[in-house]
Design an enzyme around this catalytic site. Structure first.
Site, PDB file in Angstrom:
ATOM      1  N   ASP A   1      -1.608  -0.656  -0.888  1.00  0.00           N
ATOM      2  CA  ASP A   1      -0.108  -0.611  -0.187  1.00  0.00           C
ATOM      3  C   ASP A   1      -0.334  -0.815   1.289  1.00  0.00           C
ATOM      4  OD1 ASP A   1       2.651  -0.501  -0.102  1.00  0.00           O
ATOM      5  OD2 ASP A   1       2.713   1.718   0.634  1.00  0.00           O
TER       6      ASP A   1
ATOM      7  N   SER B   1       8.524  -0.495   0.485  1.00  0.00           N
ATOM      8  CA  SER B   1       8.037  -0.877  -0.543  1.00  0.00           C
ATOM      9  C   SER B   1       9.251  -0.680  -1.659  1.00  0.00           C
ATOM     10  CB  SER B   1       6.979  -0.056  -0.964  1.00  0.00           C
ATOM     11  OG  SER B   1       5.619  -0.467  -0.188  1.00  0.00           O
TER      12      SER B   1
ATOM     13  N   GLN C   1       3.642  -6.484  -5.384  1.00  0.00           N
ATOM     14  CA  GLN C   1       4.296  -5.642  -4.985  1.00  0.00           C
ATOM     15  C   GLN C   1       6.048  -6.211  -4.287  1.00  0.00           C
ATOM     16  OE1 GLN C   1       4.446  -3.621  -0.762  1.00  0.00           O
ATOM     17  NE2 GLN C   1       3.560  -2.023  -2.229  1.00  0.00           N
TER      18      GLN C   1
END
Length: 267
Positions: free
Chosen positions: A184, A208, A258
């Site tokens: 991430d 996110s 993502q």
């Protein structure tokens, strides 16, 4: 089963998404036979987590089959869900084997400046960078996704060498959780990289929305791996990014995808 996670003092208003995903994974993994290793996770970020509050992780056993175990892990603060994830674990089996190749002719990690070295000409940014301890050594091969003097070039790829800054125990679940944390860190940067934009003042804020990660081959997160990220699409204030992770000797160990929310600062 229920677990509780604590938040390191990172000085953020909200908890880093990679931390929540990693803790949700370790909670799920502690309920699975250690002979089965995680091969994929799929999660959604529902609310921003507060750094000042501990996080409760509730794990539901969805299924234990002959080859696979599936768990659902829900992260909560003050009784409200902030993140939920499904993770699948697989016993070791033999089968077909192929993989994409790592990009060629890239500098090795020891040939790439550290962030501290990059920021030496900018004392204010260097002081901010050193204000808190960092568990991950990140060395950018391309422009970084935060504001610093000079324009950021438009680039198709966001690439960086990463590794945990220390030595981890041999438990494969620990390394998988560390990789989930790292996945991430620079992924959404690839969306901004396509446009030569940055996070923060004069750029964008983001969050996110969801995260998927597939683990392909054994690895150690305390050894260097290349995170090669691209963005196939951005529209409607959302951007999609995907990343491939390669060991230093070229093995493809994981793939991440993502989608994130990106809004112009002041927009």
């Amino acid at each position: 089963m229920t677990f509780q996670g604590t938040n390191p003092p990172a000085g953020r208003l909200r908890v880093f998404g990679g931390q929540v995903a990693a803790q949700a994974l370790v909670a799920a993994g502690r309920t699975v036979d250690p002979s089965r290793t995680v091969h994929s996770l799929h999660g959604y970020f529902v609310r921003a987590g507060e750094e000042s509050e501990p996080i409760t992780y509730r794990v539901e056993n969805i299924r234990d089959g002959r080859s696979f175990s599936v768990r659902r892990s829900v992260a909560e603060q003050q009784g409200r869900t902030i993140f939920f994830m499904s993770a699948s674990f697989h016993r070791a089996e033999k089968g077909l084997d192929h993989a994409e190749e790592m990009p060629a002719d890239l500098p090795r990690p020891d040939e790439v400046p550290t962030m501290e070295e990059r920021l030496q000409p900018f004392p204010d940014l260097l002081a901010e960078w050193n204000r808190m301890p960092r568990a991950i050594d990140v060395r950018y091969l391309t422009g970084a996704g935060f504001a610093w003097p000079g324009e950021r070039p438009m680039e198709e790829n966001q690439r960086a060498w990463l590794r945990v800054d220390g030595t981890l125990p041999d438990d494969p679940l620990v390394h998988a959780c560390a990789l989930a944390f790292c996945s991430d860190l620079t992924l959404l940067d690839a969306v901004l990289s396509r446009h030569g934009k940055v996070w923060g003042k004069g750029g964008f804020i983001g969050a996110s929305l969801d995260h998927a990660l597939w683990f392909h081959r054994p690895f150690r997160a305390d050894e260097w791996f290349l995170y090669d990220c691209t963005s196939p699409s951005a529209s409607g204030a959302r951007g999609l990014a995907r990343g491939r992770m390669f060991t230093e000797d070229g093995r493809l160990i994981a793939t991440a995808v993502q989608e994130g929310l990106l809004r112009r600062v002041g927009g």
